[in-house]
Design an enzyme around this catalytic site. Sequence first.
Site, mmCIF file in Angstrom:
data_model
loop_
_atom_site.group_PDB
_atom_site.id
_atom_site.type_symbol
_atom_site.label_atom_id
_atom_site.label_comp_id
_atom_site.label_asym_id
_atom_site.label_seq_id
_atom_site.Cartn_x
_atom_site.Cartn_y
_atom_site.Cartn_z
ATOM 1 N N GLU A 183 0.924 -1.143 0.149
ATOM 2 C CA GLU A 183 0.001 -0.066 0.014
ATOM 3 C C GLU A 183 0.884 1.284 -0.162
ATOM 4 O OE1 GLU A 183 -4.250 -1.201 1.565
ATOM 5 O OE2 GLU A 183 -2.955 -0.626 3.001
ATOM 6 N N GLU A 285 -6.052 -6.920 -2.026
ATOM 7 C CA GLU A 285 -6.822 -6.805 -0.789
ATOM 8 C C GLU A 285 -8.347 -6.474 -1.086
ATOM 9 O OE1 GLU A 285 -5.138 -4.889 2.515
ATOM 10 O OE2 GLU A 285 -2.906 -5.132 1.957
#
Length: 391
Positions: A183, A285
């Site tokens: 991320e 995700e």
Amino acid sequence: MRRRSVLAAAGAAALAAPVLGAAQAVAAPGSVVSSGASGSSGSSGARRLEIRGIDISSLPKNEDHGAVYRTSDGHRQDPIRLMAQAGVTHARLKVWVNPVDGYNNKAHILPLARRLKRAGVGIWIDFHYSDSWADPAHQTKPAAWADLDVAGLTRAVHDHTADVLGALRRQGTPAQLVQIGNELNGGLLWPEGNWEHFDAMTAFLQAGLSAAKDTTPRVRTILHLANGGDNGLYRWWFDNMVSYGVDFDIIGLSYYPFWHGPIANAAANMADITARYGKPCVIAETAYPFTLESEDDVNDILNDPSQLTEGFPATPAGQAAWLRAVADLAAGVPDGQGLGYCYWEGLWTYRAGSGWDSTDPSSGNAWENLALFDFQDRALPGLRTLGRYRS
């Protein structure tokens, strides 16, 4: 993404403002490509997704604290065998450098990789380059790297990446997929590699990418951002990657409907970025609750009906329906450029001592109502939906 509380997600969202504010360093992002995709088109079922994964990073710690896993009718079973039988293709494993509790490191990754190979499940490695959670609001350098300059950090990224991937290859369990960072909206190894220092950020990423290919030539590399519905963020960040000559294989996105907006926004973003950069994408995700109840005394991240997506109740059937919808989203990317998806921490059921904070054994689990096993440790319908998506 760190899973402590809703505040962590809010911090990630807050970071987007300074990040996007820096976008003038590269040509300004254009308008979002219009897309009628909703993630549920009838044509999306024409092919089976190549990647149908689950992040199982918490499994070794959970098992060491007494976790068991059962079939839907209550028979105890090896969770990796359950995954394989359900049709799961890959397991994602996060890697920290020197975590306080000793989990999510090379010592635990290697035996877990052997279990996965025996079950026929592919290995997806997720380097955080931290001793703990790395996400849009947290990219803390490992303690052992704290005093290194940019050159030293670049070497440390290379050597750490090569060490883990090389050990996997030598034991006969090479990774098929690898994320260089987790991320990365605002970069990694802050402050040296944050969004204000793209030269250092890309040096770190290129070091990790080079180490991955040198140790495991057939591995496919992923660069991963959160906020999967934010096209402006993705254009700004990946335009910078292109301008710095960073070479990678796959664009990874986190997409949670309760944080990242409508599914149509994610569909439009995925269509745009795969065409713009000529790279396939994977939803690295996603997750959805099967209940709003909590098994422990920690307030779960998803705990209120207002957080739910319309049409997807917090029930086992609602969770399975979300998984089908997000799989349709990946399958609906034009030209077959959506490779699949990965469910985040689907085996992180509640066990005392196996909480979110590696420094605090008493920390709880704010995620157990989003696992793919219920509070009686039985596999939920979503596990089969994830693995058996459309043939």
